[in-house]
Design an enzyme around this catalytic site. Structure first.
Site, mmCIF file in Angstrom:
data_model
loop_
_atom_site.group_PDB
_atom_site.id
_atom_site.type_symbol
_atom_site.label_atom_id
_atom_site.label_comp_id
_atom_site.label_asym_id
_atom_site.label_seq_id
_atom_site.Cartn_x
_atom_site.Cartn_y
_atom_site.Cartn_z
ATOM 1 N N GLU A 18 0.812 -1.216 0.000
ATOM 2 C CA GLU A 18 0.000 0.000 0.000
ATOM 3 C C GLU A 18 0.849 1.271 0.000
ATOM 4 O OE1 GLU A 18 -3.521 -0.406 2.706
ATOM 5 O OE2 GLU A 18 -2.467 -2.213 3.291
ATOM 6 N N SER A 144 -6.635 -3.329 3.458
ATOM 7 C CA SER A 144 -7.082 -2.762 2.178
ATOM 8 C C SER A 144 -7.473 -3.786 1.129
ATOM 9 C CB SER A 144 -6.013 -1.839 1.596
ATOM 10 O OG SER A 144 -6.074 -0.605 2.231
ATOM 11 N N TYR A 214 -9.060 2.258 -4.484
ATOM 12 C CA TYR A 214 -8.143 3.381 -4.687
ATOM 13 C C TYR A 214 -8.094 3.901 -6.122
ATOM 14 C CZ TYR A 214 -6.713 2.223 0.005
ATOM 15 O OH TYR A 214 -6.715 1.979 1.342
ATOM 16 N N ARG A 253 -11.496 2.742 11.290
ATOM 17 C CA ARG A 253 -12.608 2.501 10.369
ATOM 18 C C ARG A 253 -12.980 1.030 10.430
ATOM 19 N NH1 ARG A 253 -10.533 2.499 5.443
ATOM 20 N NH2 ARG A 253 -11.230 0.367 5.058
ATOM 21 N N ASP A 255 -15.146 -2.112 8.862
ATOM 22 C CA ASP A 255 -15.769 -2.567 7.616
ATOM 23 C C ASP A 255 -16.726 -3.711 7.910
ATOM 24 O OD1 ASP A 255 -14.194 -0.731 6.302
ATOM 25 O OD2 ASP A 255 -12.639 -2.176 5.771
ATOM 26 N N GLU A 271 -13.434 -6.300 9.740
ATOM 27 C CA GLU A 271 -12.139 -5.903 10.290
ATOM 28 C C GLU A 271 -12.194 -4.456 10.767
ATOM 29 O OE1 GLU A 271 -8.838 -5.455 7.530
ATOM 30 O OE2 GLU A 271 -10.233 -5.438 5.853
ATOM 31 N N ASN A 273 -9.734 -1.123 10.836
ATOM 32 C CA ASN A 273 -8.532 -0.500 10.289
ATOM 33 C C ASN A 273 -8.043 0.581 11.238
ATOM 34 O OD1 ASN A 273 -8.522 -1.586 7.295
ATOM 35 N ND2 ASN A 273 -10.626 -1.029 7.784
ATOM 36 N N GLY A 277 -7.178 5.247 5.487
ATOM 37 C CA GLY A 277 -6.620 6.126 4.473
ATOM 38 C C GLY A 277 -7.042 7.570 4.646
#
Length: 319
Positions: A18, A144, A214, A253, A255, A271, A273, A277
């Protein structure tokens, strides 16, 4: 010293899968801080990162790294040893949250709904399926959506999966296998002690993988998500509880997958994070903006959170 102006070292880049996303996040953060009158030192992480951080002499490090080793506790441990103040989650939280199996062990006993599943040796997939199709296999500790594969009954991976077929089994010795949850992709940001909004992610093709995340135009973000109120409230409650149980700091964050035929029983956390980002396409800045928090203010709030946490530790140390 929380009011500034601050000297912030923005740590970005590195060598994970990433890297490009991290560079974009870091540059966005750096420009935002400069626009608010703060001094910024940009550091593209290499093997001399400790020396460069020490030389920078910043008040605080904004950790804009994504993936390993910036998100898995390695860099956090280094900065702890150096006595540096840094944004986002600390060592123990990072170690647990990057590992999807450890995350389950930490959260499921507290009633957080997560998919079942288990670790499999990648080579075993060439002999037999680890569970009935459809199922998902993914790396245990990459973020990601890197290396996620959905194995369906009529999928193109073969049955069993072919050794010569491209997939995460070619790149990782072990994978996490989970039942595939049909339905919709939802995500909720947490800032400090507040869950923000729920975004639904609608990929234009396939599913929400690294490229869909992305690449501009590949995924439609519906924010706030067009979902029943009870699902939105459940997402926010679970995201905040997970953030707190794991000991996340700054922004995180969460998900989710939601099987919309099952009501709230169809909602599963995938998950958390700890280094979400901060690119122009990223979900945390987007949710914050919808609530009237502009990008530069969001960045300042994350930095300020780190400085307040550090002050609290110093105070406790003197007590």
């Amino acid at each position: 010293m929380t009011r500034g102006p601050w000297h912030v070292a923005v740590l970005m880049g590195g060598w994970s899968a990433e890297r490009s996303v991290s560079l974009s996040s870091g540059e966005g953060v750096a420009k935002a801080l400069e626009s608010r009158g703060h001094k910024v030192t940009r550091i593209d992480m290499d093997r001399n990162v400790a020396q460069r951080l020490s030389q920078a002499g910043a008040d605080v490090v904004f950790n804009a790294l994504h993936g390993v080793p910036g998100e898995d506790g390695t860099v956090q441990g280094m900065m702890d040893l150096m006595g540096l103040t840094y944004t986002h989650s600390g060592l123990a939280t990072s170690v647990i949250a990057i590992d999807k199996q450890l995350t389950k062990q930490a959260l499921v006993p507290h009633g957080i709904p997560m998919p079942g599943g288990h670790i499999v040796d990648s080579a075993s997939l060439f002999e037999t399926d680890p569970m009935p199709r459809p199922y998902v296999v993914k790396p245990v500790n990459e973020g990601s959506s890197v290396g996620v594969a959905i194995v369906t009954q009529d999928g193109n991976y073969g049955s069993p999966i072919g050794r010569d077929v491209e997939g995460p089994w070619q790149h990782f010795d072990q994978l996490l296998a989970e039942p595939y949850i049909r339905g919709r992709e939802l995500t909720t940001a947490v800032l400090g002690d507040e869950a923000l909004l729920v975004t639904e992610l609608r990929p234009k093709s396939g599913f929400y993988d690294f490229d869909a995340k992305y690449t501009d135009g590949m995924t439609e973000h519906v924010c706030p998500a067009d979902i029943p109120n009870e699902i939105g409230e459940a997402c926010k409650a679970i995201a905040l509880r997970a953030h707190q149980l794991l000991g996340c700091r700054g922004a995180s964050r969460s998900d989710f997958r939601w099987d919309d035929t099952q009501g709230v029983d169809g909602l599963f956390l995938l998950e958390v994070n700890t280094q979400p980002g901060m690119t122009p396409l990223s979900l945390v800045p987007e949710q914050a903006a919808k609530l009237g928090i502009e990008y530069a203010e969001l960045v300042e709030r994350i930095v300020e959170d780190a400085l307040i946490q550090a002050q609290g530790k110093q105070g406790a140390g003197h007590g």
